[in-house]
Design a protein around this motif. Structure first.
Motif, PDB file in Angstrom:
ATOM      1  N   LEU A  42       0.821  -1.212   0.000  1.00 42.88           N
ATOM      2  CA  LEU A  42       0.000   0.000   0.000  1.00 42.88           C
ATOM      3  C   LEU A  42       0.858   1.267   0.000  1.00 42.88           C
ATOM      4  O   LEU A  42       0.362   2.354  -0.330  1.00 42.88           O
ATOM      5  N   SER A  45       0.694   2.462  -3.401  1.00 41.20           N
ATOM      6  CA  SER A  45      -0.568   3.156  -3.659  1.00 41.20           C
ATOM      7  C   SER A  45      -0.561   4.545  -3.039  1.00 41.20           C
ATOM      8  O   SER A  45      -1.118   5.494  -3.605  1.00 41.20           O
ATOM      9  N   ALA A  48       1.144   6.843  -5.396  1.00 49.02           N
ATOM     10  CA  ALA A  48       0.293   7.159  -6.549  1.00 49.02           C
ATOM     11  C   ALA A  48      -0.779   8.177  -6.169  1.00 49.02           C
ATOM     12  O   ALA A  48      -1.094   9.081  -6.946  1.00 49.02           O
ATOM     13  N   LEU A  49      -1.342   8.022  -4.966  1.00 48.72           N
ATOM     14  CA  LEU A  49      -2.363   8.955  -4.504  1.00 48.72           C
ATOM     15  C   LEU A  49      -1.792  10.365  -4.371  1.00 48.72           C
ATOM     16  O   LEU A  49      -2.411  11.354  -4.805  1.00 48.72           O
ATOM     17  N   THR A 337      -2.453   3.786 -12.116  1.00 50.85           N
ATOM     18  CA  THR A 337      -3.335   3.131 -11.154  1.00 50.85           C
ATOM     19  C   THR A 337      -4.316   2.197 -11.843  1.00 50.85           C
ATOM     20  O   THR A 337      -4.545   1.068 -11.391  1.00 50.85           O
ATOM     21  N   TRP A 341      -4.649  -2.191 -11.767  1.00 51.91           N
ATOM     22  CA  TRP A 341      -5.904  -2.602 -11.125  1.00 51.91           C
ATOM     23  C   TRP A 341      -6.689  -3.533 -12.041  1.00 51.91           C
ATOM     24  O   TRP A 341      -7.173  -4.591 -11.601  1.00 51.91           O
TER      25      TRP A 341
END
Length: 398
Positions: A42, A45, A48-49, A337, A341
């Motif tokens: 995570l 992630s 990326a956020l 992203t 996914w």
């Protein structure tokens, strides 16, 4: 090409290494922090956020700030976040430092692009952007494996310290070579927002997201596919991934030379190549020889479109490019992203690693459709796109 362009590329290399190296450090980080590998994942992630949100937000906040000061401020915060990350033993503190790092990295990207094109003639924008973006390509070839090796031998915290040191070195270059002062014409938020109402700009963002998604749906699972489906020894997987990085460097170099004079031709060739290569990987995933060749070509064709995707936004944004450029980097991260996914859904459904190639091919076809649509609109009336105002040194007189 001005030395400042290469300084910006070095900065992207230093910060881009941090973006990529976590993928090679997950086992060590999970063990040290006392979390599972998926939970450690995570942290990717989180980056990326931060990238997704950071580019447009910081572009607006720093609109009237001197660009060199803003770039230095972003690097300083990036370094501070990595020092805090290297020192902490708390997972959630580290998670927060990843978000902050990505947030200011995205702001740096957006301003670096605007600064780069302001330092060169309009017909050299693509080449300048290929050098700046090439920093991330070199991070893929050198930074990712080097960060992994440092982490494996000296601990993941050492990799963070190395990134902080590289970023400090790049800050010295920014201070020495990026012109100081504000643009000769201060950008106005109203003009920037008016530019964002251009539907052609959003079509270009769609092309960017689809292009990036088509690459990353395959790249995210490339190592696992090579080991599991292709049957390549795990010891050789890094070398094959290095071929992907080499292909990326070749592609972005060629794209940088063709995107200024032939932007749509570059996008057509890149999108068609990505579609064919992704489908080829799906069909030959269990055959080592063709798979290895296609991995190289995936990097080459995928990254050849990068300069054209950037210069297209500058052409559409005209004299108010800052927010438009920043949003384009958010579009890149939408693709980063979205692609993995969708690939994860297909693999989780039992379709195998080869299925990501088919997803990449579908996204490549969709990208081709957006390029054709944009090309058709281009033949209609268009607004002239003046070059961004050059940077001017602040006067010492009060």
């Amino acid at each position: 090409m001005p030395l400042a362009i290469y300084v910006l590329g070095l900065s992207i290399f230093a910060q881009g290494t941090s973006e990529l190296m976590i993928a090679g450090l997950l086992p060590e980080m999970a063990t040290d922090l006392g979390v599972s590998i998926p939970q450690a994942g995570l942290l990717i992630s989180a980056f990326a956020l931060g990238m997704l949100v950071g580019a447009p937000v910081l572009a607006v906040v720093t609109l009237r700030w001197p660009r060199r000061d803003s770039l230095l401020g972003f690097v300083a915060l990036f370094i501070a976040a990595h020092v805090a990350g290297a020192l902490t033993s708390d997972y959630w503190v580290l998670f927060a430092t990843r978000v902050v790092s990505a947030f200011v990295y995205a702001g740096f990207w957006a301003l670096a692009a605007t600064a780069a094109v302001s330092l060169v003639p309009q017909n050299a924008r693509g080449k300048a952007m290929s050098i700046v973006a090439g920093g991330l390509t070199i991070a893929t070839i050198i930074g990712l494996p080097a960060g992994t090796v440092v982490g494996q031998h000296f601990g993941w915290r050492a990799a963070f310290w190395v990134v902080a040191a590289l970023s400090a070195l790049s800050a010295i270059g920014v201070l020495a070579k990026i012109p100081g002062g504000r643009p000769t014409e201060i950008p106005r938020l109203r003009d920037e927002l008016r530019t964002m109402a251009n539907p052609r700009l959003w079509l270009s963002y769609g092309t960017t997201a689809l292009s990036t998604g088509s690459i990353f749906v395959t790249f995210a699972y490339l190592g696992a596919m090579l080991a599991d489906t292709t049957g390549i020894s795990e010891a050789w997987v890094p070398a094959v991934l290095g071929l992907y990085g080499l292909g990326s460097l070749v592609g972005i170099s060629i794209g940088g030379r063709t995107s200024d004079a032939h932007p749509f031709r570059t996008l057509y060739v890149g999108a068609a190549g990505m579609t064919i290569i992704a489908a080829g990987l799906a069909l030959t995933a269990d055959l080592p020889a063709p798979a290895i060749v296609l991995v190289f070509l995936l990097g080459a064709f995928g990254f050849a479109t990068n300069p054209a995707l950037n210069t297209r936004v500058f052409a559409l944004a005209g004299a108010a490019p800052t927010l438009a450029t920043a949003t384009n980097y958010s579009a890149f991260n939408v693709g980063i992203t979205l692609g993995p996914w969708l690939g994860g859904i297909a693999i989780g459904a039992g379709l195998g690693y080869a299925s990501v190639g088919w997803i990449g091919a579908v996204m490549g076809i969709a990208m081709l459709a957006t390029v054709a649509w944009a090309h058709r609109l281009q033949r209609g009336p268009t607004v002239p796109a003046p070059a961004p105002q050059p940077l001017a040194e602040l006067s010492h007189r009060r």
